[in-house]
Scaffold this motif. Structure first.
Motif, PDB file in Angstrom:
ATOM      1  N   LEU A 175     -21.959 -26.002 188.544  1.00 33.94           N
ATOM      2  CA  LEU A 175     -21.646 -27.436 188.499  1.00 33.94           C
ATOM      3  C   LEU A 175     -22.166 -28.180 189.728  1.00 33.94           C
ATOM      4  O   LEU A 175     -22.514 -29.355 189.640  1.00 33.94           O
ATOM      5  N   THR A 176     -22.229 -27.510 190.855  1.00 28.93           N
ATOM      6  CA  THR A 176     -22.636 -28.193 192.091  1.00 28.93           C
ATOM      7  C   THR A 176     -24.133 -28.468 192.159  1.00 28.93           C
ATOM      8  O   THR A 176     -24.577 -29.282 192.969  1.00 28.93           O
ATOM      9  N   GLU A 177     -24.919 -27.783 191.328  1.00 30.29           N
ATOM     10  CA  GLU A 177     -26.377 -27.965 191.358  1.00 30.29           C
ATOM     11  C   GLU A 177     -26.937 -28.024 189.937  1.00 30.29           C
ATOM     12  O   GLU A 177     -27.939 -27.381 189.623  1.00 30.29           O
ATOM     13  N   ALA A 178     -26.311 -28.823 189.103  1.00 30.56           N
ATOM     14  CA  ALA A 178     -26.700 -28.893 187.693  1.00 30.56           C
ATOM     15  C   ALA A 178     -28.045 -29.597 187.537  1.00 30.56           C
ATOM     16  O   ALA A 178     -28.218 -30.737 187.961  1.00 30.56           O
ATOM     17  N   ARG A 179     -28.999 -28.901 186.944  1.00 30.05           N
ATOM     18  CA  ARG A 179     -30.320 -29.488 186.695  1.00 30.05           C
ATOM     19  C   ARG A 179     -30.424 -30.018 185.275  1.00 30.05           C
ATOM     20  O   ARG A 179     -31.064 -31.041 185.036  1.00 30.05           O
ATOM     21  N   GLY A 180     -29.816 -29.309 184.315  1.00 30.71           N
ATOM     22  CA  GLY A 180     -29.952 -29.763 182.934  1.00 30.71           C
ATOM     23  C   GLY A 180     -28.916 -29.174 182.004  1.00 30.71           C
ATOM     24  O   GLY A 180     -28.287 -28.153 182.301  1.00 30.71           O
ATOM     25  N   LEU A 181     -28.752 -29.838 180.883  1.00 36.33           N
ATOM     26  CA  LEU A 181     -28.003 -29.300 179.760  1.00 36.33           C
ATOM     27  C   LEU A 181     -29.037 -28.805 178.762  1.00 36.33           C
ATOM     28  O   LEU A 181     -29.959 -29.545 178.397  1.00 36.33           O
ATOM     29  N   VAL A 182     -28.888 -27.563 178.333  1.00 36.00           N
ATOM     30  CA  VAL A 182     -29.872 -26.936 177.451  1.00 36.00           C
ATOM     31  C   VAL A 182     -29.172 -26.528 176.157  1.00 36.00           C
ATOM     32  O   VAL A 182     -28.234 -25.732 176.176  1.00 36.00           O
ATOM     33  N   PHE A 183     -29.636 -27.084 175.043  1.00 38.95           N
ATOM     34  CA  PHE A 183     -29.059 -26.789 173.739  1.00 38.95           C
ATOM     35  C   PHE A 183     -29.824 -25.632 173.102  1.00 38.95           C
ATOM     36  O   PHE A 183     -31.053 -25.672 173.004  1.00 38.95           O
ATOM     37  N   VAL A 184     -29.078 -24.607 172.688  1.00 37.86           N
ATOM     38  CA  VAL A 184     -29.701 -23.428 172.095  1.00 37.86           C
ATOM     39  C   VAL A 184     -28.993 -23.084 170.781  1.00 37.86           C
ATOM     40  O   VAL A 184     -27.785 -23.250 170.651  1.00 37.86           O
ATOM     41  N   GLY A 185     -29.762 -22.611 169.835  1.00 37.48           N
ATOM     42  CA  GLY A 185     -29.203 -22.197 168.556  1.00 37.48           C
ATOM     43  C   GLY A 185     -30.123 -21.220 167.868  1.00 37.48           C
ATOM     44  O   GLY A 185     -31.342 -21.280 168.055  1.00 37.48           O
ATOM     45  N   LYS A 186     -29.526 -20.327 167.045  1.00 37.79           N
ATOM     46  CA  LYS A 186     -30.315 -19.271 166.421  1.00 37.79           C
ATOM     47  C   LYS A 186     -30.452 -19.450 164.910  1.00 37.79           C
ATOM     48  O   LYS A 186     -31.012 -18.602 164.220  1.00 37.79           O
ATOM     49  N   THR A 187     -29.948 -20.543 164.396  1.00 39.89           N
ATOM     50  CA  THR A 187     -29.987 -20.777 162.951  1.00 39.89           C
ATOM     51  C   THR A 187     -30.683 -22.097 162.651  1.00 39.89           C
ATOM     52  O   THR A 187     -30.769 -22.974 163.524  1.00 39.89           O
ATOM     53  N   PRO A 188     -31.174 -22.272 161.429  1.00 37.54           N
ATOM     54  CA  PRO A 188     -31.720 -23.578 161.046  1.00 37.54           C
ATOM     55  C   PRO A 188     -30.660 -24.668 161.240  1.00 37.54           C
ATOM     56  O   PRO A 188     -29.483 -24.465 160.926  1.00 37.54           O
ATOM     57  N   ASN A 189     -31.069 -25.794 161.767  1.00 39.88           N
ATOM     58  CA  ASN A 189     -30.120 -26.850 162.109  1.00 39.88           C
ATOM     59  C   ASN A 189     -30.850 -28.182 162.166  1.00 39.88           C
ATOM     60  O   ASN A 189     -32.013 -28.239 162.579  1.00 39.88           O
ATOM     61  N   ARG A 190     -30.169 -29.217 161.764  1.00 42.41           N
ATOM     62  CA  ARG A 190     -30.701 -30.580 161.903  1.00 42.41           C
ATOM     63  C   ARG A 190     -29.808 -31.317 162.883  1.00 42.41           C
ATOM     64  O   ARG A 190     -28.625 -31.529 162.619  1.00 42.41           O
ATOM     65  N   LEU A 191     -30.384 -31.731 164.012  1.00 40.98           N
ATOM     66  CA  LEU A 191     -29.611 -32.313 165.103  1.00 40.98           C
ATOM     67  C   LEU A 191     -30.007 -33.762 165.345  1.00 40.98           C
ATOM     68  O   LEU A 191     -31.189 -34.111 165.308  1.00 40.98           O
ATOM     69  N   ASP A 192     -28.990 -34.553 165.628  1.00 44.77           N
ATOM     70  CA  ASP A 192     -29.192 -35.978 165.904  1.00 44.77           C
ATOM     71  C   ASP A 192     -28.223 -36.354 167.024  1.00 44.77           C
ATOM     72  O   ASP A 192     -27.009 -36.327 166.831  1.00 44.77           O
ATOM     73  N   PHE A 193     -28.752 -36.679 168.199  1.00 40.63           N
ATOM     74  CA  PHE A 193     -27.938 -37.050 169.357  1.00 40.63           C
ATOM     75  C   PHE A 193     -28.011 -38.559 169.567  1.00 40.63           C
ATOM     76  O   PHE A 193     -29.096 -39.124 169.650  1.00 40.63           O
ATOM     77  N   ARG A 194     -26.835 -39.200 169.700  1.00 36.58           N
ATOM     78  CA  ARG A 194     -26.805 -40.653 169.911  1.00 36.58           C
ATOM     79  C   ARG A 194     -26.171 -41.048 171.245  1.00 36.58           C
ATOM     80  O   ARG A 194     -26.322 -42.178 171.683  1.00 36.58           O
ATOM     81  N   GLY A 195     -25.427 -40.128 171.860  1.00 37.97           N
ATOM     82  CA  GLY A 195     -24.786 -40.461 173.128  1.00 37.97           C
ATOM     83  C   GLY A 195     -24.463 -39.208 173.922  1.00 37.97           C
ATOM     84  O   GLY A 195     -24.138 -38.170 173.346  1.00 37.97           O
ATOM     85  N   LEU A 196     -24.581 -39.307 175.258  1.00 37.34           N
ATOM     86  CA  LEU A 196     -24.193 -38.197 176.131  1.00 37.34           C
ATOM     87  C   LEU A 196     -23.805 -38.802 177.481  1.00 37.34           C
ATOM     88  O   LEU A 196     -24.651 -39.038 178.341  1.00 37.34           O
TER      89      LEU A 196
END
Length: 206
Positions: A175-196
């Protein structure tokens, strides 16, 4: 005498009316415009996060590059995971790879998204960026519906996957040196991000 006195009186009324109109309309309009303009960056962003990237790991659409697309006056980050293999999507918290953020005082983040299957999000620190052995938490499927969900930064909310490996550092240190959030998944998926939106953190626009 009366006739002469009516001219300045009329002008006084006009001045008062214009001042009243300015106080009721002008400043409010300017303030609202400034607030709205300051929410996002000059270039495409979601909650001031400008770098939503397909890494090229796993078969995705798009295969690489930015996921940001115009959506109803703003932007969305959209990606499809194809095939039964690991896929990787990256969000740089400081909008450039070299940047990092201290999230040790943050309670977590709100995310507005839709997903057709479960996936995970990893918190990757700058000093231990590479590799799959990272702390992660589950991002549940929404059945393709857009939802808003809170993800806590409490250590007990984050875990590891044997298949990806166990990190040799604590979640608190990440947490003290966070560079990125990385989304990982191993199955077919449809993703839609609108807010973070991350508690107590405001990404710098580049």
């Amino acid at each position: 005498m009366r006739k002469g006195s009516r001219v300045p009186f009329g002008r006084t009324l006009a001045v008062i009316a214009s001042m009243l109109l300015a106080s009721l309309i002008g400043p409010g309009a300017v303030a609202n415009a400034s607030a709205g303009h300051g929410c996002e960056c000059a270039t495409p962003s979601i909650d001031r996060l400008q770098q939503w990237l397909a890494s090229g790991e796993g078969t995705t659409v798009p295969p690489t590059g930015s996921l940001l697309v115009r959506e109803r006056g703003g932007y969305a980050a959209k990606v499809d995971f194809l095939n039964a293999e690991w896929h990787v999507v990256v969000v740089w918290l400081g909008n450039r790879f070299e940047a990092q953020a201290d999230l040790s005082k943050s309670a977590g983040f709100w995310m507005t998204y839709s997903a057709t299957d479960d996936l995970y999000v990893q918190l990757r620190p700058a000093s231990k960026w590479s590799g799959g052995d990272k702390w992660l938490t589950k991002v549940p499927s929404t059945g393709g519906k857009l939802v808003k969900k809170f993800f806590s930064f409490k250590a007990e909310a984050w875990t590891t996957l044997p298949e990806l490996g166990t990190p040799g550092y604590s979640f608190a240190s990440a947490l003290t040196e966070a560079r990125g959030l990385v989304f990982v998944g191993k199955t077919p998926n449809r993703l839609d991000f609108r807010g973070l939106s991350i508690d107590r953190y405001r990404p710098p626009c580049l």
